[in-house]
Design an enzyme around this catalytic site. Structure first.
Site, PDB file in Angstrom:
ATOM      1  N   SER A 157       0.811  -1.213   0.000  1.00 41.20           N
ATOM      2  CA  SER A 157       0.000   0.000   0.000  1.00 41.20           C
ATOM      3  C   SER A 157       0.847   1.266   0.000  1.00 41.20           C
ATOM      4  O   SER A 157       0.364   2.341  -0.331  1.00 41.20           O
ATOM      5  CB  SER A 157      -0.922   0.010   1.223  1.00 41.20           C
ATOM      6  OG  SER A 157      -0.150  -0.002   2.424  1.00 41.20           O
ATOM      7  N   THR A 179      -2.307  -7.836   4.260  1.00 39.46           N
ATOM      8  CA  THR A 179      -2.266  -7.701   2.806  1.00 39.46           C
ATOM      9  C   THR A 179      -1.677  -6.372   2.346  1.00 39.46           C
ATOM     10  O   THR A 179      -1.118  -6.295   1.248  1.00 39.46           O
ATOM     11  CB  THR A 179      -3.673  -7.875   2.208  1.00 39.46           C
ATOM     12  OG1 THR A 179      -4.579  -6.952   2.847  1.00 39.46           O
ATOM     13  CG2 THR A 179      -4.186  -9.293   2.444  1.00 39.46           C
ATOM     14  N   CYS A 180      -1.810  -5.310   3.151  1.00 39.48           N
ATOM     15  CA  CYS A 180      -1.247  -4.018   2.757  1.00 39.48           C
ATOM     16  C   CYS A 180       0.278  -4.056   2.712  1.00 39.48           C
ATOM     17  O   CYS A 180       0.908  -3.244   2.034  1.00 39.48           O
ATOM     18  CB  CYS A 180      -1.697  -2.926   3.718  1.00 39.48           C
ATOM     19  SG  CYS A 180      -3.455  -2.506   3.579  1.00 39.48           S
ATOM     20  N   PHE A 181       0.872  -4.995   3.460  1.00 40.51           N
ATOM     21  CA  PHE A 181       2.321  -5.060   3.554  1.00 40.51           C
ATOM     22  C   PHE A 181       2.885  -6.376   3.017  1.00 40.51           C
ATOM     23  O   PHE A 181       4.075  -6.666   3.209  1.00 40.51           O
ATOM     24  CB  PHE A 181       2.748  -4.865   5.013  1.00 40.51           C
ATOM     25  CG  PHE A 181       2.137  -3.644   5.648  1.00 40.51           C
ATOM     26  CD1 PHE A 181       2.513  -2.377   5.234  1.00 40.51           C
ATOM     27  CD2 PHE A 181       1.165  -3.763   6.622  1.00 40.51           C
ATOM     28  CE1 PHE A 181       1.956  -1.244   5.801  1.00 40.51           C
ATOM     29  CE2 PHE A 181       0.595  -2.636   7.200  1.00 40.51           C
ATOM     30  CZ  PHE A 181       0.978  -1.373   6.789  1.00 40.51           C
TER      31      PHE A 181
END
Length: 212
Positions: A157, A179-181
C-alpha cells in the site's frame, strides 16, 4: 493521528481538497466542515469521516457507473454466490505461480530460510495445485496476480514491498495476513501437516478487512 497528540501539530479542518479534472474542489466531511478545526478531542471522528470519504464517497459516482455497466453484462444475481476472492479468480483466471521466484524474493522476520517451519512452508506450496497457490497469494497479498516482472516487483500500500514471513503467534493459532504489507504472520508449527491445515483453514475462512 490516533496514536499521537496533534495539538499545535496538525491544522486540518473537517474538509478535504479533491482534484476534479484539474479543478480543486473543497468537500466538507460534515456540514460546515471547512470551518471546524480538527482537535485532539474530535480527531477520531475526523479519521472515521475521511476514511469513508477516501474509500467510498470519493469514488461513489464512478463506482455506480461501473456497476451499471457491469450488471448490463452480468446480472447481479449470477455473481451474488461468489465472495470477492472467488470473483477475482473467476474473472482473472488462475495463473501459474513461480514458487522458486516467490521464495527467492521473500524476506523473513525472526525466521531464517533454513528454519524447519520455512522449509515446510515452501514444500507445502510446491505440492499444491495452481488454484491453491493463487488463493494463498490472494490471502497474503490481496491479489491472485503477480506483477509482470515477478515477485521482485511486488507492491504494497505504500510502494514496493517484498513478501515477508514473520514468526508470530502460538502453534495453536491460525496464520494471519497483512495484505497491505504483503506479510504473513506464521506461528512455529510442529509439523508440515499442522502448518498446511492451519494455513488452508485461514485461507478459506478469512475475508475482507479482517485480513488487515
Amino acid at each position: 493521528m490516533l496514536e499521537n497528540d496533534i495539538t499545535d501539530v496538525i491544522e486540518n479542518t473537517f474538509s478535504v481538497e479533491d482534484d476534479k479534472f484539474g479543478e480543486i474542489v473543497i468537500h466538507d466531511l460534515k456540514p460546515g466542515g471547512r470551518d471546524i478545526p480538527v482537535t485532539e478531542e474530535n480527531k477520531k471522528e475526523y479519521v472515521d469521516l475521511i476514511s469513508v470519504w477516501r474509500i467510498e464517497k470519493r469514488v461513489e459516482e464512478q463506482f455506480k457507473a461501473f456497476m451499471t455497466g457491469f450488471n448490463e453484462l452480468i446480472p447481479q444475481e449470477l455473481i451474488n454466490v461468489f465472495d470477492e476472492r472467488e470473483l477475482e479468480l473467476l474473472i482473472g483466471g488462475i495463473g501459474e505461480v513461480d514458487v522458486d521466484d516467490w521464495s527467492r524474493h521473500t524476506d523473513y522476520r525472526s525466521y531464517t530460510q533454513t528454519d524447519q517451519v520455512i522449509q515446510w512452508f515452501w514444500a507445502a506450496i510446491r505440492s499444491w495445485p495452481a488454484e491453491k497457490n493463487s488463493r494463498l497469494l490472494q490471502f497474503t497479498t490481496g491479489t491472485s496476480k503477480i506483477p509482470v516482472g515477478g515477485f521482485k516487483d511486488l507492491q504494497g500500500s505504500d510502494g514496493p514491498r517484498r513478501f515477508t514471513i514473520e514468526k508470530a503467534g502460538d502453534p495453536e493459532h491460525l496464520p494471519k495476513a497483512h495484505t497491505c504489507f504483503n506479510r504473513l504472520d506464521l506461528p512455529p508449527y510442529n509439523s508440515q501437516q499442522q502448518l498446511e491445515d492451519k494455513l488452508v483453514y485461514a485461507m478459506e475462512n478469512t475475508s475482507g478487512f479482517g485480513q488487515e
